[in-house]
Design a protein around this motif. Sequence first.
Motif, mmCIF file in Angstrom:
data_model
loop_
_atom_site.group_PDB
_atom_site.id
_atom_site.type_symbol
_atom_site.label_atom_id
_atom_site.label_comp_id
_atom_site.label_asym_id
_atom_site.label_seq_id
_atom_site.Cartn_x
_atom_site.Cartn_y
_atom_site.Cartn_z
ATOM 1 N N LYS A 1 -7.756 22.672 -36.971
ATOM 2 C CA LYS A 1 -7.722 21.440 -36.914
ATOM 3 C C LYS A 1 -6.434 21.010 -36.569
ATOM 4 O O LYS A 1 -5.362 21.432 -37.288
ATOM 5 C CB LYS A 1 -8.295 20.812 -38.297
ATOM 6 C CG LYS A 1 -9.838 21.332 -38.606
ATOM 7 C CD LYS A 1 -10.040 20.739 -39.939
ATOM 8 C CE LYS A 1 -11.531 21.029 -40.155
ATOM 9 N NZ LYS A 1 -11.550 22.600 -40.580
ATOM 10 N N ASP B 1 -10.952 18.754 -34.966
ATOM 11 C CA ASP B 1 -11.565 19.891 -35.101
ATOM 12 C C ASP B 1 -11.763 20.611 -33.423
ATOM 13 O O ASP B 1 -12.863 20.241 -33.103
ATOM 14 C CB ASP B 1 -12.628 20.272 -35.893
ATOM 15 C CG ASP B 1 -12.991 21.751 -36.048
ATOM 16 O OD1 ASP B 1 -12.605 22.564 -35.362
ATOM 17 O OD2 ASP B 1 -13.659 22.081 -37.046
ATOM 18 N N GLY C 1 -2.532 25.093 -49.072
ATOM 19 C CA GLY C 1 -3.928 25.150 -48.508
ATOM 20 C C GLY C 1 -3.901 24.097 -47.656
ATOM 21 O O GLY C 1 -3.759 24.043 -46.422
ATOM 22 N N ARG C 2 -4.652 22.908 -48.079
ATOM 23 C CA ARG C 2 -4.976 21.948 -47.335
ATOM 24 C C ARG C 2 -4.395 20.614 -47.761
ATOM 25 O O ARG C 2 -4.704 19.404 -47.634
ATOM 26 C CB ARG C 2 -6.392 21.599 -47.419
ATOM 27 C CG ARG C 2 -7.238 22.861 -46.803
ATOM 28 C CD ARG C 2 -8.809 22.693 -46.897
ATOM 29 N NE ARG C 2 -9.186 21.102 -46.284
ATOM 30 C CZ ARG C 2 -9.414 21.229 -45.088
ATOM 31 N NH1 ARG C 2 -9.302 22.048 -44.152
ATOM 32 N NH2 ARG C 2 -9.911 19.970 -44.768
ATOM 33 N N LYS C 3 -3.117 20.450 -48.115
ATOM 34 C CA LYS C 3 -2.254 19.366 -48.720
ATOM 35 C C LYS C 3 -1.047 19.039 -47.788
ATOM 36 O O LYS C 3 -0.681 20.015 -47.144
ATOM 37 C CB LYS C 3 -1.866 19.388 -50.077
ATOM 38 C CG LYS C 3 -2.756 19.619 -51.178
ATOM 39 C CD LYS C 3 -2.181 20.210 -52.469
ATOM 40 C CE LYS C 3 -3.111 20.180 -53.635
ATOM 41 N NZ LYS C 3 -2.278 20.426 -54.971
ATOM 42 N N VAL D 1 2.390 21.418 -44.072
ATOM 43 C CA VAL D 1 1.212 21.744 -44.877
ATOM 44 C C VAL D 1 1.690 22.387 -46.016
ATOM 45 O O VAL D 1 2.513 23.389 -45.775
ATOM 46 C CB VAL D 1 0.385 22.341 -43.879
ATOM 47 C CG1 VAL D 1 -0.786 22.890 -44.861
ATOM 48 C CG2 VAL D 1 -0.143 21.407 -42.815
ATOM 49 N N LEU E 1 -4.526 22.479 -39.798
ATOM 50 C CA LEU E 1 -5.025 22.983 -40.854
ATOM 51 C C LEU E 1 -5.988 24.099 -40.575
ATOM 52 O O LEU E 1 -6.948 24.014 -39.374
ATOM 53 C CB LEU E 1 -5.803 21.935 -41.586
ATOM 54 C CG LEU E 1 -4.824 20.989 -42.330
ATOM 55 C CD1 LEU E 1 -5.936 19.878 -42.763
ATOM 56 C CD2 LEU E 1 -4.280 21.460 -43.392
ATOM 57 N N ASP E 2 -6.091 25.110 -41.241
ATOM 58 C CA ASP E 2 -7.092 26.039 -41.170
ATOM 59 C C ASP E 2 -7.008 26.997 -39.934
ATOM 60 O O ASP E 2 -8.133 27.565 -39.536
ATOM 61 C CB ASP E 2 -8.720 25.565 -41.579
ATOM 62 C CG ASP E 2 -8.522 24.763 -42.667
ATOM 63 O OD1 ASP E 2 -7.962 25.128 -43.755
ATOM 64 O OD2 ASP E 2 -9.466 23.724 -42.709
ATOM 65 N N ASP F 1 -4.249 15.116 -50.165
ATOM 66 C CA ASP F 1 -4.971 16.349 -50.349
ATOM 67 C C ASP F 1 -6.138 16.296 -49.476
ATOM 68 O O ASP F 1 -7.303 15.527 -49.880
ATOM 69 C CB ASP F 1 -5.316 16.678 -51.774
ATOM 70 C CG ASP F 1 -6.128 17.832 -52.106
ATOM 71 O OD1 ASP F 1 -6.423 18.568 -50.903
ATOM 72 O OD2 ASP F 1 -6.315 18.614 -53.287
ATOM 73 N N LEU F 2 -6.208 16.793 -48.319
ATOM 74 C CA LEU F 2 -7.214 16.786 -47.378
ATOM 75 C C LEU F 2 -8.672 17.351 -47.914
ATOM 76 O O LEU F 2 -9.672 17.598 -47.269
ATOM 77 C CB LEU F 2 -6.778 17.098 -45.947
ATOM 78 C CG LEU F 2 -5.742 16.309 -45.187
ATOM 79 C CD1 LEU F 2 -5.426 16.786 -44.166
ATOM 80 C CD2 LEU F 2 -6.398 14.794 -45.018
ATOM 81 N N SER F 3 -8.589 18.255 -49.028
ATOM 82 C CA SER F 3 -9.833 18.766 -49.385
ATOM 83 C C SER F 3 -10.508 18.151 -50.272
ATOM 84 O O SER F 3 -11.539 18.384 -50.676
ATOM 85 C CB SER F 3 -9.370 20.158 -50.443
ATOM 86 O OG SER F 3 -8.536 19.916 -51.281
#
Length: 486
Positions: free
Chosen positions: A286, A307, A337-339, A334, A282-283, A363-365
């Motif tokens: 992470k 992270d 976005g962050r799902k 993924v 993620l991003d 949804d990790l957001s």
Amino acid sequence: MNRLHLTPIYGDDETITHYMGIQFFTDANVDLGPLPCPMTKEPVRSTRFAPDNSFRPISAGPEHSNFCREYSSLFQLTDEVLCQSILSRLTPRDIASVSSVCRCLYHLTRNEDLWRMVCQNAWGSETTRALETVPAARRLGWGRLARELTTLEAVAWRKLTVGGAVEPSRCNFSACAVGNRVVLFGGEGVNMQPMNDTFVLDLNASNPEWRHINVSAAPPGRWGHTLSCLNGSWLVVFGGCGRQGLLNDVFMLDLDAKQPTWREIPGVAPPVPRSWHSSCTLDGTKLVVSGGCADSGVLLSDTYLLDVTMDRPVWREVPASWKPPSRLGHSMSVYDGRKILMFGGLAKSGPLRLRSSDVYTMDLSEEEPCWRCLTGSGMPGAGNPAGAGPPPRLDHVGVSLPGGRILIFGGSVAGLHSASQLYLLDPTEEKPTWRILSVPGHPPRFAWGHSTCVVGGTKAIVLGGQTGEEWMLTEIHELSLANNSV
């Protein structure tokens, strides 16, 4: 104006197999009445964007501008406002629809820089940057690339032969993509020997070949691990099975460094050692780890985040009031976005372990992330997506496509089902529906999740064919999502 006429095509058993669509276009003079304000705008001009996102207008011709002035007050807005503040926020499908409304919008939506903004907003900056490095994508242009990746009209299989060798021979390795390069690490050699070497295949080369990379401080040998890419050129290895049993360590490598060196990331409060788990990123910073097999063959159902950019990385378990049944050999993808989306695997079902075709999302957001069941019997009230879903399987391939769709194929499938059949699911739809893709070309006989990766956002690379215990890594199948012949 346009009108679409659909004609059903029937098969031998009187069921509809196809639709033939014919679109008719006719000119129409529509009287919208007087405009609410005087026409004070200068003649409409088409535009292009400079690298700093500023606009540089180009005159579009009298017929174009006269039409806009006469029929719509929308064009009182400048081209800059129309493109940057309105059109760029639409999806690729919506932009394609808008372009058929009138000549003004048609000319505006021919702009490549507008299409780049549309793709970046729809697919994310990371995907857009990856696509910019692909020569075929640059040749296609953003407009056509958006169309082909949305409709999948150009998807096709092709078989490649590459040079070099991955020696000693092995299975149960893990591979991932770094830009247009495929990286392979570790694996299980002869007599269950854990391997710890690194190989790279550069698909941008005129004659791609496997090349062994001399690295410093290599991690302990392992198989059944995961290899992921973070932040452009960083590789991260987690877990697997080594000489001393199961592992839960994390190692990172900068592939673009002058002297690539593996270094261990001493994460605080790590998850239990495991193999045959699933992971995703993620991003660009992470690592997400899910499930797998622990000591004594115990299946796991946990999900952890790490992270790796923190000075003192700390593993964090994602708390959830309900978890999917424990499993191994599943895929984690993924989207949006962050799902994250979990599919399949060998899952616990009471006292049994069965192949699964269940789909779960999270949804990790959200402040308190929770698992949601799209299909499967593991959660009360769970439904099933419409369409013919993929048969239960494990060790399969899950590919995240631009726009949030997930492609599933390959793996270990019971019975007479074909592992090469491709299934598509869009979890962002109000009512997610499985779709089967009919793809021309010659698919691989085998496709495993740990030996498949997405390169440059436009193709999935399936490494090798399996013959008994041997893997032929000079044989590669490529699933092209966009046209490579342009």
